[in-house]
Design a protein around this motif. Sequence first.
Motif, PDB file in Angstrom:
ATOM      1  N   UNK A   1       0.739  -1.226  -0.036  1.00  0.00           N
ATOM      2  CA  UNK A   1       0.117   0.080   0.109  1.00  0.00           C
ATOM      3  C   UNK A   1       0.745   1.283   0.012  1.00  0.00           C
ATOM      4  N   UNK A   2       1.806   1.229   0.561  1.00  0.00           N
ATOM      5  CA  UNK A   2       2.618   2.336   0.992  1.00  0.00           C
ATOM      6  C   UNK A   2       3.679   2.997  -0.045  1.00  0.00           C
ATOM      7  N   UNK A   3       3.137   4.244  -0.841  1.00  0.00           N
ATOM      8  CA  UNK A   3       3.918   4.539  -1.827  1.00  0.00           C
ATOM      9  C   UNK A   3       5.189   5.580  -1.388  1.00  0.00           C
ATOM     10  N   UNK A   4       4.848   6.152  -0.136  1.00  0.00           N
ATOM     11  CA  UNK A   4       5.838   7.074   0.484  1.00  0.00           C
ATOM     12  C   UNK A   4       7.063   6.426   0.615  1.00  0.00           C
ATOM     13  N   UNK A   5       6.965   5.222   1.220  1.00  0.00           N
ATOM     14  CA  UNK A   5       8.562   4.610   1.648  1.00  0.00           C
ATOM     15  C   UNK A   5       8.816   3.985   0.228  1.00  0.00           C
ATOM     16  N   UNK A   6       8.765   4.664  -0.997  1.00  0.00           N
ATOM     17  CA  UNK A   6       8.894   3.989  -2.284  1.00  0.00           C
ATOM     18  C   UNK A   6      10.109   2.977  -2.430  1.00  0.00           C
ATOM     19  N   UNK A   7      11.360   3.370  -2.076  1.00  0.00           N
ATOM     20  CA  UNK A   7      12.448   2.654  -2.116  1.00  0.00           C
ATOM     21  C   UNK A   7      12.576   1.697  -1.036  1.00  0.00           C
ATOM     22  N   UNK A   8      11.362   1.433  -0.323  1.00  0.00           N
ATOM     23  CA  UNK A   8      11.511   0.546   0.837  1.00  0.00           C
ATOM     24  C   UNK A   8      11.744   1.172   2.111  1.00  0.00           C
ATOM     25  N   UNK A   9      11.143   0.645   3.200  1.00  0.00           N
ATOM     26  CA  UNK A   9      11.009   1.281   4.430  1.00  0.00           C
ATOM     27  C   UNK A   9      12.292   1.317   5.033  1.00  0.00           C
ATOM     28  N   UNK A  10      12.577   2.637   5.639  1.00  0.00           N
ATOM     29  CA  UNK A  10      13.790   2.740   6.291  1.00  0.00           C
ATOM     30  C   UNK A  10      15.082   2.289   5.491  1.00  0.00           C
ATOM     31  N   UNK A  11      14.943   2.669   4.199  1.00  0.00           N
ATOM     32  CA  UNK A  11      16.414   2.395   3.418  1.00  0.00           C
ATOM     33  C   UNK A  11      17.529   2.887   4.073  1.00  0.00           C
ATOM     34  N   UNK A  12      18.637   2.015   4.005  1.00  0.00           N
ATOM     35  CA  UNK A  12      19.845   2.606   4.831  1.00  0.00           C
ATOM     36  C   UNK A  12      20.235   3.757   4.192  1.00  0.00           C
TER      37      UNK A  12
END
Length: 419
Positions: free
Chosen positions: A50-61
Amino acid sequence: MNPDTTQLLARRQQALGASYRLFYEEPFAPVRGEGVWLYDQHGTPYLDAYNNVASIGHCHPAVVQAIAEQSAQLNTHTRYLHPSIVDYAEDLLSEFPAPLNNLTMTCTGSEANDLALRIAQCVTGGTGVLVTRWAYHGVSSVLAQLSPSLATSLPTAPHVRLVDAPDAYRGNTFVHSVKSALADLQAHGIRPAALLVDGIFSSDGVFSPVNGELAQAAQLMREAGGLYIADEVQPGFGRTGAQRWGFQCDTVIPDLVTLGKPMGNGHPVAGVVGRSELFDVFGRQQRYFNTYGGNPVSCKAAQAVLNVLREENLQANAQTIGEYLRHGLRTLAARYPAIGDVRGQGLFIGVELIDSPATRAPATQITTAVVNGMRRRQVLISATGPRGNVLKIRPPLVFNREHADLLLERLDATLTDLH
Ligand code: PMP
């Protein structure tokens, strides 16, 4: 619901009041995110589709590191000279076709749309705005008037005209309705300022303009003296797969483009890109300063997102996996008559649910049941459209085939249960 969740829910309602809404019959309380996964307090993984905000993946390092390093160094505003905003502006603008060659940074998509409208009104001398019938463009009082999806009871403001989304499933009258709306503005002596559209028509139910209709609509607006503003808060930054920006599904280049959500992968950063002549006219008459917009931390976060988007080839992934997922959904549609239409571009997918193929009556309750059934099966999706009968599937762009297979398997099980 476990006692912790019940208690937090009660405290939240007490402290935050009535306008806040939660997703799902059983609220979801994630405590950690990584890639396409969200974890609850027990460590149970949920597939985030669902989440397009974390587009490159949640908590991307890369983003976490960029924010941490710049926060430890300096965070101020754009009244001081700092390379971060200039570096980012140059790099971001290299992603746009000419003549889109200026950027103003804001913190939210709403601020970006608000500024774009101010520029449009300043440059055209008009006030009239066209938006789609179930649009959402933001939270300010100006934008609430341009966001009929906020509440059915909102009166339409005198300078606003609503147009049909390009709905190929139920009959596409988009261009025709732009023409009528412009005629109506003219009949009321209102000069048009802008056509403001979300290129993936997300709140309207996920649609894609075809056969040059965006160009035709923009042309009509320009002939009437107004601008074409592309709201890229939803489709921008590669989500639609075939192109970097949603507007590129057509040949027409917008006058102004508004950006948000995925731009900082969760860090609040947004902006307006456009032709410098427009910014010049506006800027000569008034200044724009946004305390937090374009601060060094935001710029570093946004730069990290852009780098990762390129390095991990996420736009191409959105294209391939989006196609794979739509194919899987169409295979399910052959078995479940409730699936009336599967549409969208890249990793922005709409699945319209209907009561029967004969009537195509919107299956709103079933859609709600599917969304909640999927949540119970640990897959997060949502619903959209004026009747809430379109499943909205819009995962982080790092979604892969296994994730798609898992989603399809759980959707199959959910639909079987409901039958
Ligand atoms: N435009 C569109 C198409 C959106 O979907 C949203 C947010 N859902 C906005 C603008 C507003 O963005 P923000 O919430 O960052 O103000």
